[in-house]
Scaffold this active site. Structure first.
Site, PDB file in Angstrom:
ATOM      1  N   ARG A  37      27.505  24.853  14.639  1.00 19.86           N
ATOM      2  CA  ARG A  37      27.947  24.158  15.864  1.00 19.86           C
ATOM      3  C   ARG A  37      29.448  23.915  15.771  1.00 19.86           C
ATOM      4  O   ARG A  37      30.176  24.019  16.753  1.00 19.86           O
ATOM      5  CB  ARG A  37      27.199  22.826  16.056  1.00 19.86           C
TER       6      ARG A  37
ATOM      7  N   TYR B 180      33.271  24.233  43.766  1.00 16.96           N
ATOM      8  CA  TYR B 180      31.981  24.758  43.334  1.00 16.96           C
ATOM      9  C   TYR B 180      30.904  23.679  43.475  1.00 16.96           C
ATOM     10  O   TYR B 180      31.079  22.555  42.992  1.00 16.96           O
ATOM     11  CB  TYR B 180      32.108  25.227  41.877  1.00 16.96           C
TER      12      TYR B 180
ATOM     13  N   ASP C  95      40.167  24.531  37.527  1.00 19.09           N
ATOM     14  CA  ASP C  95      39.076  25.476  37.346  1.00 19.09           C
ATOM     15  C   ASP C  95      39.618  26.837  37.809  1.00 19.09           C
ATOM     16  O   ASP C  95      39.825  27.062  39.001  1.00 19.09           O
ATOM     17  CB  ASP C  95      37.877  25.028  38.195  1.00 19.09           C
TER      18      ASP C  95
ATOM     19  N   LYS D 194      31.695  34.544  34.952  1.00 20.43           N
ATOM     20  CA  LYS D 194      32.228  35.291  36.088  1.00 20.43           C
ATOM     21  C   LYS D 194      33.215  36.367  35.606  1.00 20.43           C
ATOM     22  O   LYS D 194      32.827  37.224  34.851  1.00 20.43           O
ATOM     23  CB  LYS D 194      32.855  34.308  37.098  1.00 20.43           C
TER      24      LYS D 194
HETATM   25  C1  LIG Z   1      30.011  29.422  38.459  1.00 16.85           C
HETATM   26  C2  LIG Z   1      31.097  28.425  38.545  1.00 16.85           C
HETATM   27  C3  LIG Z   1      31.081  27.279  37.751  1.00 16.85           C
HETATM   28  C4  LIG Z   1      29.926  26.922  36.851  1.00 16.85           C
HETATM   29  O1  LIG Z   1      29.792  27.816  35.805  1.00 16.85           O
HETATM   30  P1  LIG Z   1      28.397  28.169  35.093  1.00 16.85           P
HETATM   31  O2  LIG Z   1      28.792  29.165  34.077  1.00 16.85           O
HETATM   32  O3  LIG Z   1      27.485  28.699  36.153  1.00 16.85           O
HETATM   33  O4  LIG Z   1      27.879  26.893  34.517  1.00 16.85           O
HETATM   34  C5  LIG Z   1      32.161  26.412  37.838  1.00 16.85           C
HETATM   35  N1  LIG Z   1      33.205  26.659  38.666  1.00 16.85           N
HETATM   36  C6  LIG Z   1      33.241  27.757  39.441  1.00 16.85           C
HETATM   37  C7  LIG Z   1      34.411  27.977  40.332  1.00 16.85           C
HETATM   38  C8  LIG Z   1      32.201  28.676  39.403  1.00 16.85           C
HETATM   39  O5  LIG Z   1      32.250  29.753  40.202  1.00 16.85           O
END
Ligand SMILES: *Cc1c(COP(=O)(O)O)cnc(C)c1O
Length: 389
Positions: A53, A105, A178, A203
């Site tokens: 971890r 999001y 983000d 993504k």
């Molecule tokens: C998908 C997404 C998240 C969350 O991510 P996960 O990997 O699904 O937990 C956060 N911010 C944005 C802009 C996203 O597209």
């Protein structure tokens, strides 16, 4: 190869940063270190690796690579984008005030509203970043953090990162961006003075829709130390298997992002002229209210997310979305394959209707994640599907 940010270009660093051939065999690719623990030679005499971890070489290689690409000094990889964001929120004391962009999001909104309001007494003010001064007006003496998504989701609003970081620094507020929609290929918020970058690695960074992960990057030493503690103390780490996939995926980030953006720009201009389209939202269109800001902030690209209001109702949207052949109707974004989604029933299903109406996330809004297929095939697919409206 130990890369040096100042001498190697982004494309080289995407492939090599943080990675050395494995010392025992010379394996060129970082192995998946599937172990939960490590042998100590004598009590307290270890290799620096004690428990997985806290330390895992596969995860470390991925973390070093994304830290380098974002221009950070340290990155921390998490089990998902949301757990990355949740761990960043742990930097705050209970009862802190946070200012966030209103269009974000849906899952992050749910984390703030349905979890942290209750468990940490988090106070959140949402602002429309269309007018940058809006953000300043929400800041109080209690504000500890500003949370930005730019372009935002799904309406692709752009926030001026330099302005926000300057404003926040003067008031000792931590800034978080983000950066999932851009990836460091087209936007590096730390270079604009932002303190923390968060990613859903699921993504563009991984780019192949075959894992879930998150990352947090910073170059601020105090924040880095606090995050290192929290990553281990809260424990939502990225496993070695998905770390390996993400490390493999990120090597082609520059190639993929380039093609994603070129395809998206063509498709956005085509959509903008289409008779079935009421409005196309894309930062690369001259009609986007923050087009000029996007151009300077996004390295000459505009991303590969496009939102479209169709000239139809829910039934028409349904007919169109059932008929695409290459664009897959699915949540998520950022993979090599093109996806089409319907925010109201999918990504923003957790946002109450009243709030969606306020934000103009309506039934006729669809969102495209443009992939790297032939753009001619993609255009034909959309044209055929829109014929069913
Ligand atoms: C998908 C997404 C998240 C969350 O991510 P996960 O990997 O699904 O937990 C956060 N911010 C944005 C802009 C996203 O597209």
């Amino acid at each position: 190869m130990t890369t040096d940010k100042d001498t190697y270009h982004f494309d080289t660093r995407a492939i090599h940063a943080g990675q050395e051939p494995e010392p025992v065999t010379g394996a060129v690719m970082t192995p998946i270190f599937a172990t939960s623990t490590y042998k100590q030679r004598s009590p307290g005499d270890h290799t620096g690796f004690e428990y997985a971890r806290s330390q895992n070489p596969t995860r470390f290689a991925f973390e070093k690579c994304v830290a380098d690409l974002e221009g950070g000094s340290k990155a921390f990889a998490f089990a998902s984008g949301l757990s990355a964001g949740a761990t960043v929120l742990e930097l705050l004391e209970s009862g802190s005030h946070l200012v966030a962009v209103d269009d974000m999001y849906g899952g992050s909104w749910r984390l703030f509203e349905a979890v942290r309001k209750r468990s940490a007494n988090l106070q959140v003010s949402y602002v429309n970043p269309d007018i940058t001064e809006n953000i300043e007006s929400q800041i109080t003496d209690q504000t500890q953090m500003i949370w930005i998504e730019t372009p935002s989701n799904p309406l692709l609003k752009i926030t001026d990162l330099k302005y926000i970081s300057k404003l926040a620094k003067s008031k000792n507020i931590i800034t978080v961006v983000d950066n999932t929609f851009c990836s460091p290929y087209i936007q590096r918020p730390l270079e604009s003075g932002i303190d923390i970058v968060v990613h859903s690695v699921t993504k563009y960074i991984n780019g192949h829709s075959d894992m879930v992960g998150g990352a947090v990057i910073t170059k601020n030493p105090q924040i880095s130390e606090a995050l290192e503690f929290l990553q281990n103390a809260v424990g939502a780490i990225l496993d070695p298997f998905p770390s390996f996939l993400a490390l493999r995926g990120v090597k082609t980030l520059p190639l993929r992002m380039h093609q994603h953006c070129v395809n998206a720009e063509k498709i956005a201009h085509w959509l903008d002229q289409h008779p079935k389209v009421e409005k196309t939202i894309y930062p690369g269109l001259g009609s986007h209210p923050q087009h000029d800001l996007a151009r300077t902030q996004m390295n000459g690209f505009y991303g590969a997310m496009i939102s479209v209001y169709l000239k139809t109702d829910m039934a028409g949207v349904r007919r169109a979305l059932e008929k695409t052949k290459i664009f897959t109707l699915a949540e998520s974004l950022g993979g090599v394959e093109s996806l089409i989604s319907h925010p109201v029933t999918m990504s923003h299903g957790s946002v109450p209707k009243e709030r969606r109406d306020q934000l103009k996330i309506s039934d006729n809004l669809i969102r495209l994640s443009v992939g790297v297929e032939s753009v001619d095939d993609l255009l034909r697919d959309l044209d055929t599907s829109f014929g069913n409206i």
